[in-house]
Design an enzyme around this catalytic site. Structure first.
Site, PDB file in Angstrom:
ATOM      1  N   CYS A 122     125.238  95.607  55.533  1.00 54.62           N
ATOM      2  CA  CYS A 122     127.110  95.867  54.200  1.00 54.62           C
ATOM      3  C   CYS A 122     127.084  94.139  54.243  1.00 54.62           C
ATOM      4  O   CYS A 122     126.563  93.446  54.376  1.00 54.62           O
ATOM      5  CB  CYS A 122     127.782  96.163  55.309  1.00 54.62           C
ATOM      6  SG  CYS A 122     128.646  96.762  53.909  1.00 54.62           S
TER       7      CYS A 122
ATOM      8  N   GLU B 180     123.448 102.950  56.178  1.00 55.14           N
ATOM      9  CA  GLU B 180     124.602 102.011  57.632  1.00 55.14           C
ATOM     10  C   GLU B 180     124.632 103.196  58.403  1.00 55.14           C
ATOM     11  O   GLU B 180     125.173 103.915  57.381  1.00 55.14           O
ATOM     12  CB  GLU B 180     125.119 101.087  56.824  1.00 55.14           C
ATOM     13  CG  GLU B 180     126.258 100.392  57.831  1.00 55.14           C
ATOM     14  CD  GLU B 180     127.565  99.861  57.090  1.00 55.14           C
ATOM     15  OE1 GLU B 180     128.056  99.673  58.095  1.00 55.14           O
ATOM     16  OE2 GLU B 180     128.127  99.653  55.761  1.00 55.14           O
TER      17      GLU B 180
ATOM     18  N   LYS C  73     126.604  95.392  64.454  1.00 58.85           N
ATOM     19  CA  LYS C  73     127.345  94.270  63.159  1.00 58.85           C
ATOM     20  C   LYS C  73     127.906  93.513  63.675  1.00 58.85           C
ATOM     21  O   LYS C  73     128.932  93.767  64.807  1.00 58.85           O
ATOM     22  CB  LYS C  73     128.054  95.274  62.336  1.00 58.85           C
ATOM     23  CG  LYS C  73     128.363  94.967  61.458  1.00 58.85           C
ATOM     24  CD  LYS C  73     129.534  95.432  60.365  1.00 58.85           C
ATOM     25  CE  LYS C  73     129.312  95.630  59.026  1.00 58.85           C
ATOM     26  NZ  LYS C  73     130.216  96.521  58.157  1.00 58.85           N
TER      27      LYS C  73
END
Length: 345
Positions: free
Chosen positions: A163, A47, A129
């Site tokens: 995540c 990430e 995200k």
């Protein structure tokens, strides 16, 4: 009998360079070249690997974050830009699909961005995200649903989440319904401690089972000196260590090879995509095991822009192609929008 559909995949537990804007980029390019010598066709990085994950945001009070946040702005790449050009060139040179996390700068905002480069160097997917987690909301803006889909690549149909997006079951279902074959997941690593690695394992092995896909997960790793450079407080240092779980998981939830839980390195395995059908023959969550007349996913996969140009009052909408819509009739939601189910794909 047809030849098995095999793909050589790798996940990199990358040690970032925290004090150089170009250092991590160079390491990414080196990892791609080294993996190519091992015959790797798909490689996944952690990430926001470039330039680095903002570890300081987890241990600093907001009022003290300014200099570090501004430095991240300075080092963050634009998409497209010189950094993505370099990675695209490496993907093309080695005929490799590359999944890379970056801190994307879009004028005055940073985003947690996932990029999928196909083997010809083309950016097949750019997604942000959808909800930065906890401390991350001080660092990144929110993404939208336009990237919640899988893409066809040289190695198969690839989907990606970052995540704690994996704790949003509807986001995962959007990719499942779009028939991802290889799910590329990215976590920061060196965060929260050993419990974080355990949580990743539970979550990602479950997704492999539920989706009937392969999961390739990458985390980053910091050494003791790097941790000390972020904070000298011994108690806070525990919060930015551990939490590493770089792994390749098969559709039955088993590990294709032993995960990497400490130190920099790379895990590599040859996966057989035929195992997807073997799993889905028994349980296909978006097919024979679904009940769309009872449960459906509604999603807005439009790109959300702040300015609409053209007809006054018109909605800036990127429609879902007709051929990708669900075959069922499309009732209206309470707000007048259209319900599609389970999701595009």
């Amino acid at each position: 009998m047809a030849e098995p559909q095999t793909v050589r995949v790798a996940a990199v537990q990358l040690q970032p360079v925290l004090d150089s804007p170009d250092g991590t980029v160079e390491r990414v390019l080196e990892e791609i070249a080294e993996a190519a010598r091992d015959g790797v066709e798909l490689i996944v990085f952690p990430e926001t690997a470039i330039p680095y994950y903002p570890y300081w945001s987890f241990v600093m009070p907001p009022m003290a974050m300014g200099p570090a946040h501004l430095a991240l702005y300075e080092h963050a790449p634009t998409v497209p830009g010189p950094v993505t050009d370099a990675v695209a060139g490496a993907a093309r040179k080695h005929g490799m699909v590359v999944v890379l996390g970056v801190n994307e700068r879009d004028h005055g905002t940073l985003y947690n961005c996932q990029l999928v480069f196909d083997a010809d160097g083309r950016i097949a997917l750019k997604r942000r995200k959808i909800t930065p987690t906890y401390h991350e909301r001080m660092v990144w803006g929110q993404g939208d649903g336009s990237g919640l889909h899988a893409v066809d690549t040289t190695v198969g149909r690839v989907g990606a989440l970052a995540c704690w997006e994996h704790y949003n079951p509807l986001a995962r279902y959007a990719l499942m319904a779009d028939h991802e074959q290889i799910h590329c997941s990215q976590f920061p690593g060196s965060l929260v401690g050993p419990i974080f690695a355990e949580q990743q394992e539970v979550t990602l092995r479950h997704h492999a089972l539920e989706s009937g896909c392969f999961v390739v997960n990458a985390t980053a790793w910091l050494d003791a000196d790097q941790i000390a450079s972020v904070t000298e407080d011994a108690k806070l240092q525990k919060g930015i260590s551990g939490g590493c779980y770089t792994a390749i998981i098969q559709p039955d939830g088993s590990h294709a090879t032993e995960p990497l839980r400490d130190g920099p390195g790379r895990v590599t395995a040859t996966i057989n995509l035929d195992l997807i059908t073997k799993r889905k023959r028994m349980m296909d969550s978006v097919g024979h095991y679904a009940r769309p007349e009872l449960l459906q996913l509604w999603m807005n996969d439009c790109c959300q822009d702040t300015v609409t140009r053209g007809v006054t009052g018109a909605s800036h909408h990127h429609p879902i192609p007709e051929e990708t819509r669900h075959e069922q009739s499309e009732p209206e939601a309470p707000d007048g929008t259209t319900v599609t189910g389970p999701a595009p794909g």
